[in-house]
Design an enzyme around this catalytic site. Structure first.
Site, PDB file in Angstrom:
ATOM      1  N   ASP A 245      49.784 126.156 -19.052  1.00 23.94           N
ATOM      2  CA  ASP A 245      49.337 124.982 -19.685  1.00 23.94           C
ATOM      3  C   ASP A 245      50.304 123.867 -19.706  1.00 23.94           C
ATOM      4  OD1 ASP A 245      47.083 126.664 -20.548  1.00 23.94           O
ATOM      5  OD2 ASP A 245      47.644 127.253 -22.188  1.00 23.94           O
ATOM      6  N   PRO A 246      49.756 122.643 -19.924  1.00 20.40           N
ATOM      7  CA  PRO A 246      50.419 121.499 -19.887  1.00 20.40           C
ATOM      8  C   PRO A 246      51.751 121.619 -21.038  1.00 20.40           C
ATOM      9  CG  PRO A 246      48.173 120.658 -19.837  1.00 20.40           C
ATOM     10  CD  PRO A 246      48.242 122.217 -19.804  1.00 20.40           C
TER      11      PRO A 246
END
Length: 339
Positions: free
Chosen positions: A76-77
């Site tokens: 995920d970011p």
């Protein structure tokens, strides 16, 4: 470090990059592809020569479409750490990294539950946290070791009857059945740092509206006996809520955010992830000194610098970023484009 003996070029292979927190895994891969697609390490020299005129006509635009590249498990970011990259026939080996053992470090912040189970989401509810001690966390962790069943967040992209779960939650559509749990294995789970209130983490400013809470309750009422979202704020809000760092070794498919979320509930509070680092994925690790077969990661700054200016080649004709990749490369096959 001794020089790596390479087979005939170009080659297929696997390497890992140390992804920073912030960008998506796809954007990191696209940036790396700009470099890989123009390197004799991975592309036939003759093809690179034939592109010279094309690149001039396209005002120096990098060529990246002729190379096959992929990654072995999205981060995920918010997350940073090991991102395995496959080039050429190395992409066929990426599936083995989806189900392999992984290691993570994560910081949990008490007292607040979010829709995404991490700090990129919105506050769903707040709960008491002063009663939670380091000793209480250590005792409760025993319930999360070994084989456990996990349910993903309702605000996830997993689909049920063709519709993403988050659509049910946002639109207030009752779930047709409970969210399917998956069995995962937590090989080890330890608290390695109790920060208490000595940190700079804070709950997300964005919070669920009453309408959003009711929509989520509506979605869950058909599968949960008590889906009500009840706020239980602490009276003393001046002190930052406690935070702690967990280290874990888990099987493929484990939701780290769900472990933190469920742990918060088990402690009579709430919790969400504020930092997440994948420190190992299979044999690729941030700390390659741990084992003889381990391979380290190319620092992201090496690629970031090369995207701005690749610099001059060394005595063997390799740019700095290429040399960094070669030193950490797992070669799958040589002469990949000539077969």
């Amino acid at each position: 470090m001794p020089k790596v003996a390479l087979p005939p070029l170009p080659i297929s292979g696997l390497f890992a990059v140390s992804k920073p927190s912030g960008p998506t895994s796809m954007s990191v891969l696209e940036d790396i592809k700009q470099l890989v697609g123009n390197s004799r390490l991975f592309v036939e020299a003759k093809k690179l020569e034939n592109r010279v005129g094309t690149q001039k006509r396209s005002r120096g635009k990098r060529w990246k479409d002729a190379i096959k590249i992929g990654q072995g498990g999205t981060l995920d970011p918010l997350a940073d750490g090991v991102l395995v990259v496959g080039v050429g026939k190395g992409t066929k080996r990426l599936n083995e990294f989806l189900d392999c053992v992984k290691e993570y470090r994560t910081t949990a912040l008490l007292g607040c539950e979010t829709d995404s189970y991490d700090c990129d989401g919105a506050r769903v509810r707040v709960a008491p946290w002063h009663h939670v001690t380091k000793e209480a966390v250590e005792t409760m962790l025993a319930k999360f070791r070994g084989e456990i069943n996990q349910a993903p967040p309702i605000f996830s992209a997993l689909k049920m009857d063709g519709m993403p779960l988050y659509e049910y939650a946002r639109k207030g559509i009752p779930l047709p059945r409970p969210i399917e749990k998956r069995q995962v294995t937590v090989h080890s789970l330890e608290i390695i740092d109790w920060k208490g209130s000595n940190h700079d983490f804070r709950w997300p400013e964005k919070a669920f509206t009453e309408e959003e809470k009711k929509a989520m309750e509506k979605a869950l009422e058909s599968v949960e006996s008590d889906p009500l979202v009840q706020e239980q704020p602490e009276e003393d809000t001046e002190q930052p809520p406690s935070a702690f760092v967990l280290s874990m070794k888990v099987s493929g498919g484990t939701y780290v955010r769900s472990i933190v979320h469920d742990l918060g509930h088990a402690l009579g509070s709430a919790a969400h992830v504020v930092t997440l680092t994948r420190s190992r994925q299979g044999r690729f690790t941030l700390d390659p000194e741990c084992g003889e077969e381990d391979k380290g990661c190319v620092p992201w700054n090496v690629f970031k610098k090369a995207l701005e200016d690749e610099g001059e080649p060394d005595e063997d004709g390799w740019k700095e970023w290429e040399r960094e990749v070669i030193d950490r490369l797992e070669i799958v096959e040589g002469k990949q484009n000539g077969q």
